[in-house]
Write a protein that holds these residues in place. Structure first.
Motif, PDB file in Angstrom:
ATOM      1  N   ARG A  10     -62.327 -23.572  31.891  1.00  0.00           N
ATOM      2  CA  ARG A  10     -63.706 -23.266  31.500  1.00  0.00           C
ATOM      3  C   ARG A  10     -63.989 -21.761  31.568  1.00  0.00           C
ATOM      4  O   ARG A  10     -64.742 -21.215  30.755  1.00  0.00           O
ATOM      5  CB  ARG A  10     -64.671 -24.024  32.417  1.00  0.00           C
ATOM      6  CG  ARG A  10     -64.510 -25.528  32.375  1.00  0.00           C
ATOM      7  CD  ARG A  10     -64.825 -26.104  31.017  1.00  0.00           C
ATOM      8  NE  ARG A  10     -66.260 -26.178  30.819  1.00  0.00           N
ATOM      9  CZ  ARG A  10     -66.842 -26.582  29.674  1.00  0.00           C
ATOM     10  NH1 ARG A  10     -66.086 -26.912  28.629  1.00  0.00           N
ATOM     11  NH2 ARG A  10     -68.154 -26.632  29.565  1.00  0.00           N
ATOM     12  N   GLY A  46     -70.426 -29.045  32.731  1.00  0.00           N
ATOM     13  CA  GLY A  46     -71.516 -28.971  31.760  1.00  0.00           C
ATOM     14  C   GLY A  46     -71.177 -28.107  30.561  1.00  0.00           C
ATOM     15  O   GLY A  46     -70.112 -28.231  29.947  1.00  0.00           O
ATOM     16  N   SER A  47     -72.129 -27.210  30.277  1.00  0.00           N
ATOM     17  CA  SER A  47     -71.992 -26.351  29.090  1.00  0.00           C
ATOM     18  C   SER A  47     -70.953 -25.257  29.257  1.00  0.00           C
ATOM     19  O   SER A  47     -70.458 -24.697  28.283  1.00  0.00           O
ATOM     20  CB  SER A  47     -73.349 -25.706  28.758  1.00  0.00           C
ATOM     21  OG  SER A  47     -73.821 -24.945  29.868  1.00  0.00           O
ATOM     22  N   SER A  68     -75.290 -18.665  42.096  1.00  0.00           N
ATOM     23  CA  SER A  68     -75.591 -19.945  42.745  1.00  0.00           C
ATOM     24  C   SER A  68     -75.703 -19.735  44.237  1.00  0.00           C
ATOM     25  O   SER A  68     -75.282 -18.718  44.792  1.00  0.00           O
ATOM     26  CB  SER A  68     -74.490 -20.968  42.445  1.00  0.00           C
ATOM     27  OG  SER A  68     -73.287 -20.577  43.055  1.00  0.00           O
ATOM     28  N   ILE A 107     -69.204 -22.038  32.148  1.00  0.00           N
ATOM     29  CA  ILE A 107     -69.504 -21.072  33.188  1.00  0.00           C
ATOM     30  C   ILE A 107     -70.408 -19.982  32.622  1.00  0.00           C
ATOM     31  O   ILE A 107     -70.173 -19.455  31.538  1.00  0.00           O
ATOM     32  CB  ILE A 107     -68.205 -20.468  33.741  1.00  0.00           C
ATOM     33  CG1 ILE A 107     -67.375 -21.569  34.409  1.00  0.00           C
ATOM     34  CG2 ILE A 107     -68.488 -19.362  34.744  1.00  0.00           C
ATOM     35  CD1 ILE A 107     -66.023 -21.125  34.899  1.00  0.00           C
ATOM     36  N   THR A 108     -71.443 -19.661  33.404  1.00  0.00           N
ATOM     37  CA  THR A 108     -72.390 -18.615  33.019  1.00  0.00           C
ATOM     38  C   THR A 108     -72.371 -17.508  34.058  1.00  0.00           C
ATOM     39  O   THR A 108     -71.712 -17.607  35.098  1.00  0.00           O
ATOM     40  CB  THR A 108     -73.805 -19.203  32.893  1.00  0.00           C
ATOM     41  OG1 THR A 108     -74.214 -19.711  34.174  1.00  0.00           O
ATOM     42  CG2 THR A 108     -73.845 -20.341  31.866  1.00  0.00           C
ATOM     43  N   TYR A 115     -71.241 -27.394  39.088  1.00  0.00           N
ATOM     44  CA  TYR A 115     -71.547 -28.333  38.012  1.00  0.00           C
ATOM     45  C   TYR A 115     -71.459 -27.692  36.637  1.00  0.00           C
ATOM     46  O   TYR A 115     -71.461 -28.397  35.616  1.00  0.00           O
ATOM     47  CB  TYR A 115     -72.930 -28.956  38.219  1.00  0.00           C
ATOM     48  CG  TYR A 115     -74.048 -27.983  38.434  1.00  0.00           C
ATOM     49  CD1 TYR A 115     -74.699 -27.381  37.362  1.00  0.00           C
ATOM     50  CD2 TYR A 115     -74.476 -27.667  39.720  1.00  0.00           C
ATOM     51  CE1 TYR A 115     -75.749 -26.483  37.558  1.00  0.00           C
ATOM     52  CE2 TYR A 115     -75.502 -26.775  39.931  1.00  0.00           C
ATOM     53  CZ  TYR A 115     -76.142 -26.191  38.849  1.00  0.00           C
ATOM     54  OH  TYR A 115     -77.175 -25.294  39.059  1.00  0.00           O
ATOM     55  N   GLU A 116     -71.364 -26.360  36.572  1.00  0.00           N
ATOM     56  CA  GLU A 116     -71.178 -25.721  35.276  1.00  0.00           C
ATOM     57  C   GLU A 116     -69.807 -26.036  34.686  1.00  0.00           C
ATOM     58  O   GLU A 116     -69.632 -25.992  33.464  1.00  0.00           O
ATOM     59  CB  GLU A 116     -71.334 -24.198  35.414  1.00  0.00           C
ATOM     60  CG  GLU A 116     -72.765 -23.748  35.669  1.00  0.00           C
ATOM     61  CD  GLU A 116     -72.886 -22.245  35.756  1.00  0.00           C
ATOM     62  OE1 GLU A 116     -74.032 -21.743  35.725  1.00  0.00           O
ATOM     63  OE2 GLU A 116     -71.847 -21.566  35.853  1.00  0.00           O
ATOM     64  N   TYR A 168     -70.209 -19.152  41.887  1.00  0.00           N
ATOM     65  CA  TYR A 168     -70.075 -19.999  40.700  1.00  0.00           C
ATOM     66  C   TYR A 168     -70.685 -21.378  41.004  1.00  0.00           C
ATOM     67  O   TYR A 168     -70.393 -21.988  42.040  1.00  0.00           O
ATOM     68  CB  TYR A 168     -68.613 -20.179  40.312  1.00  0.00           C
ATOM     69  CG  TYR A 168     -67.978 -18.957  39.710  1.00  0.00           C
ATOM     70  CD1 TYR A 168     -68.111 -18.676  38.359  1.00  0.00           C
ATOM     71  CD2 TYR A 168     -67.229 -18.085  40.496  1.00  0.00           C
ATOM     72  CE1 TYR A 168     -67.520 -17.561  37.805  1.00  0.00           C
ATOM     73  CE2 TYR A 168     -66.635 -16.969  39.953  1.00  0.00           C
ATOM     74  CZ  TYR A 168     -66.778 -16.707  38.610  1.00  0.00           C
ATOM     75  OH  TYR A 168     -66.188 -15.592  38.052  1.00  0.00           O
ATOM     76  N   LYS A 169     -71.501 -21.851  40.102  1.00  0.00           N
ATOM     77  CA  LYS A 169     -72.056 -23.193  40.249  1.00  0.00           C
ATOM     78  C   LYS A 169     -70.990 -24.220  39.864  1.00  0.00           C
ATOM     79  O   LYS A 169     -70.408 -24.142  38.787  1.00  0.00           O
ATOM     80  CB  LYS A 169     -73.285 -23.357  39.356  1.00  0.00           C
ATOM     81  CG  LYS A 169     -74.430 -22.421  39.726  1.00  0.00           C
ATOM     82  CD  LYS A 169     -75.602 -22.580  38.769  1.00  0.00           C
ATOM     83  CE  LYS A 169     -76.745 -21.626  39.138  1.00  0.00           C
ATOM     84  NZ  LYS A 169     -77.898 -21.729  38.207  1.00  0.00           N
TER      85      LYS A 169
END
Length: 231
Positions: free
Chosen positions: A95, A41-42, A49, A44-45, A37-38, A34-35
């Protein structure tokens, strides 16, 4: 004792947060994928990472802060590390629920939140508890200075200053010793002064003074002793 116990709990919590990214976080997906900074941000995608841009970086920083705080006995650093780790885990859960449309807590790594979130959650909580147990450095007590204490302190300082000024330091000087210099020869003592001898005329009588009166008359030395001639 409290400081040692608090530091120990903080270190255990930091170690637990470092282990968490290598465990399943959601639907058997490891936290290291998992990134981080997500979360800010917008959302979790599904994109993967690397290690240094995953949630592992966040927990690595918090673990370093916790260790430094324990070594420096700083409650602030340990507490900050625990709050960041605990808050990041809570924020990630929010998130993730938004991205998946639901947040399932089943305890199974195949579906819902996995053991990695529990490690991160528990590690952050342990660091916060450890920081609260640490007493830190003792604070110096501040005593209000009263006018009487101030006057007494001033008088004591004045007395000590006057004593120091009236008693000059004794200065001792020592002449340097010349090892090559020979000792001067001893001077013989001066002879005792003797009274001058009285002149011979004062101590001794003359020959004529030693003659008796009869002898002086016989020798005609005593004119007064001669009988006067009758006219």
């Amino acid at each position: 004792m409290r400081n040692a116990l608090g530091g120990l709990l903080a270190l255990i919590g930091a170690a637990a947060t470092l282990v968490s990214p290598w465990q399943a976080w959601y639907n058997n997906r490891h936290g290291s994928s998992y990134k981080f900074y997500e979360v800010f941000g917008s959302g979790i995608t599904v994109s993967r990472s690397g290690i240094m841009d995953s949630v592992f970086l966040v927990f690595l920083v918090t673990a370093i802060l916790a260790v430094v705080g324990v070594l420096m006995r700083s409650r602030a650093l340990v507490l900050a590390a625990g709050v960041v780790a605990f808050g990041f885990t809570i924020l990630w859960m929010v998130r993730q629920g938004q991205a998946a449309g639901e947040l399932t807590i089943t305890g199974s790594n195949d579906r819902g939140i996995g053991s990695g979130v529990a490690w991160a959650f528990g590690g952050g909580l342990l660091m916060i508890i450890g920081a609260l147990l640490m007493p830190g450095y003792p604070k110096r007590a501040v005593v209000a200075e009263t006018p009487e204490a101030r006057a007494a302190d001033q008088s004591a300082r004045t007395g000590s200053t006057a004593t120091a000024s009236t008693a000059p330091p004794a200065i001792t000087t020592t002449a340097p010793v010349d090892k090559n210099r020979t000792a001067p020869p001893a001077t013989p003592p001066a002879p005792a002064a003797t009274a001058p001898a009285a002149p011979a005329q004062a101590s001794e009588r003359t020959g004529t003074e030693r003659l008796s009166k009869e002898e002086r008359e016989m020798l005609g030395l005593d004119e007064e002793a001669k009988p006067k001639k009758q006219n």
